[in-house]
Design a protein around this motif. Structure first.
Motif, PDB file in Angstrom:
ATOM      1  N   ASN A  20       2.076 -11.126 -11.394  1.00  0.00           N
ATOM      2  CA  ASN A  20       0.674 -11.372 -11.043  1.00  0.00           C
ATOM      3  C   ASN A  20       0.076 -10.187 -10.275  1.00  0.00           C
ATOM      4  O   ASN A  20      -0.615 -10.361  -9.289  1.00  0.00           O
ATOM      5  N   LYS A  21       0.386  -8.968 -10.746  1.00  0.00           N
ATOM      6  CA  LYS A  21       0.046  -7.740 -10.026  1.00  0.00           C
ATOM      7  C   LYS A  21      -1.290  -7.168 -10.480  1.00  0.00           C
ATOM      8  O   LYS A  21      -1.603  -7.140 -11.660  1.00  0.00           O
ATOM      9  N   ILE A  22      -2.042  -6.675  -9.503  1.00  0.00           N
ATOM     10  CA  ILE A  22      -3.244  -5.895  -9.762  1.00  0.00           C
ATOM     11  C   ILE A  22      -3.084  -4.590  -9.009  1.00  0.00           C
ATOM     12  O   ILE A  22      -2.780  -4.584  -7.816  1.00  0.00           O
ATOM     13  N   VAL A  23      -3.262  -3.460  -9.721  1.00  0.00           N
ATOM     14  CA  VAL A  23      -3.146  -2.142  -9.101  1.00  0.00           C
ATOM     15  C   VAL A  23      -4.536  -1.613  -8.779  1.00  0.00           C
ATOM     16  O   VAL A  23      -5.418  -1.596  -9.637  1.00  0.00           O
ATOM     17  N   TRP A  54       0.853  -1.191   0.000  1.00  0.00           N
ATOM     18  CA  TRP A  54       0.000   0.000   0.000  1.00  0.00           C
ATOM     19  C   TRP A  54       0.887   1.238   0.000  1.00  0.00           C
ATOM     20  O   TRP A  54       1.540   1.553   0.996  1.00  0.00           O
ATOM     21  N   PHE A  55       0.930   1.936  -1.132  1.00  0.00           N
ATOM     22  CA  PHE A  55       1.670   3.182  -1.245  1.00  0.00           C
ATOM     23  C   PHE A  55       0.758   4.301  -0.768  1.00  0.00           C
ATOM     24  O   PHE A  55      -0.301   4.525  -1.343  1.00  0.00           O
ATOM     25  N   VAL A  82      -1.303  -4.067  -5.415  1.00  0.00           N
ATOM     26  CA  VAL A  82      -0.583  -2.826  -5.162  1.00  0.00           C
ATOM     27  C   VAL A  82      -1.620  -1.708  -5.105  1.00  0.00           C
ATOM     28  O   VAL A  82      -2.352  -1.493  -6.067  1.00  0.00           O
ATOM     29  N   ILE A  83      -1.682  -1.030  -3.981  1.00  0.00           N
ATOM     30  CA  ILE A  83      -2.669   0.030  -3.764  1.00  0.00           C
ATOM     31  C   ILE A  83      -1.965   1.377  -3.748  1.00  0.00           C
ATOM     32  O   ILE A  83      -0.905   1.524  -3.134  1.00  0.00           O
ATOM     33  N   ALA A  84      -2.571   2.349  -4.424  1.00  0.00           N
ATOM     34  CA  ALA A  84      -2.102   3.736  -4.374  1.00  0.00           C
ATOM     35  C   ALA A  84      -3.255   4.573  -3.837  1.00  0.00           C
ATOM     36  O   ALA A  84      -4.248   4.786  -4.526  1.00  0.00           O
ATOM     37  N   ILE A 100       4.528   5.184  -8.893  1.00  0.00           N
ATOM     38  CA  ILE A 100       5.318   4.114  -8.284  1.00  0.00           C
ATOM     39  C   ILE A 100       4.564   2.788  -8.339  1.00  0.00           C
ATOM     40  O   ILE A 100       5.124   1.748  -8.673  1.00  0.00           O
ATOM     41  N   ALA A 101       3.273   2.820  -8.012  1.00  0.00           N
ATOM     42  CA  ALA A 101       2.472   1.590  -8.024  1.00  0.00           C
ATOM     43  C   ALA A 101       2.449   0.961  -9.416  1.00  0.00           C
ATOM     44  O   ALA A 101       2.561  -0.258  -9.557  1.00  0.00           O
TER      45      ALA A 101
END
Length: 139
Positions: free
Chosen positions: A48-51, A28-29, A94-96, A40-41
């Protein structure tokens, strides 16, 4: 014949699809507006990333939230719960999001995402903390 779907059935279904061999992680950014969280996120290199970008969700998914403290808290709670659903399915999330309130970050870690990695983002372009752009440091 009708079929009634209950909350218990849905939760059971979610728990059945968790892959044992692919644990996910949540990063969590957070930081004040203009700090570069989204950039950055998006560049954060994990497979296997989900933003989940708070601004994108506010513009496209939930238009019922304002920028009051209540609206900001509700948005971050929703992001945490969505992240949890994805995380238990083995996704790297990945959270922004500003997530401005220290007590809420602690609550998210304690109640929703126990293994979340919080990364504070600050830059020369970050807006200073004000009533309009609140941000509390620490936990």
């Amino acid at each position: 014949m009708s079929l009634e779907i209950t909350k218990g059935m849905i939760m059971g279904a979610i728990h059945r699809v968790i892959p044992d061999d692919r644990p996910g992680q949540v990063w969590w950014f957070h930081g004040n507006s203009g700090s570069g969280k989204t950039n950055i996120a998006l560049k954060f290199d994990v497979p296997n990333k989900i933003v989940l970008d708070a601004d994108d969700f506010r513009e496209s998914v939930w238009d019922d939230l304002d920028f009051s403290e209540k609206g900001r808290r509700k948005q971050n709670d929703r992001l945490a719960r969505i992240a949890r659903v994805l995380w238990v399915q083995g996704k790297n999330v990945v959270i922004a999001s500003i997530c401005p309130y220290a007590d809420q970050r602690k609550q998210i870690r304690n109640e929703i995402l126990p293994d979340v990695k919080w990364i504070y983002v600050n830059s020369k372009d970050s807006k200073p903390s004000t009533k309009e752009y609140p941000f509390e440091e620490g936990w």
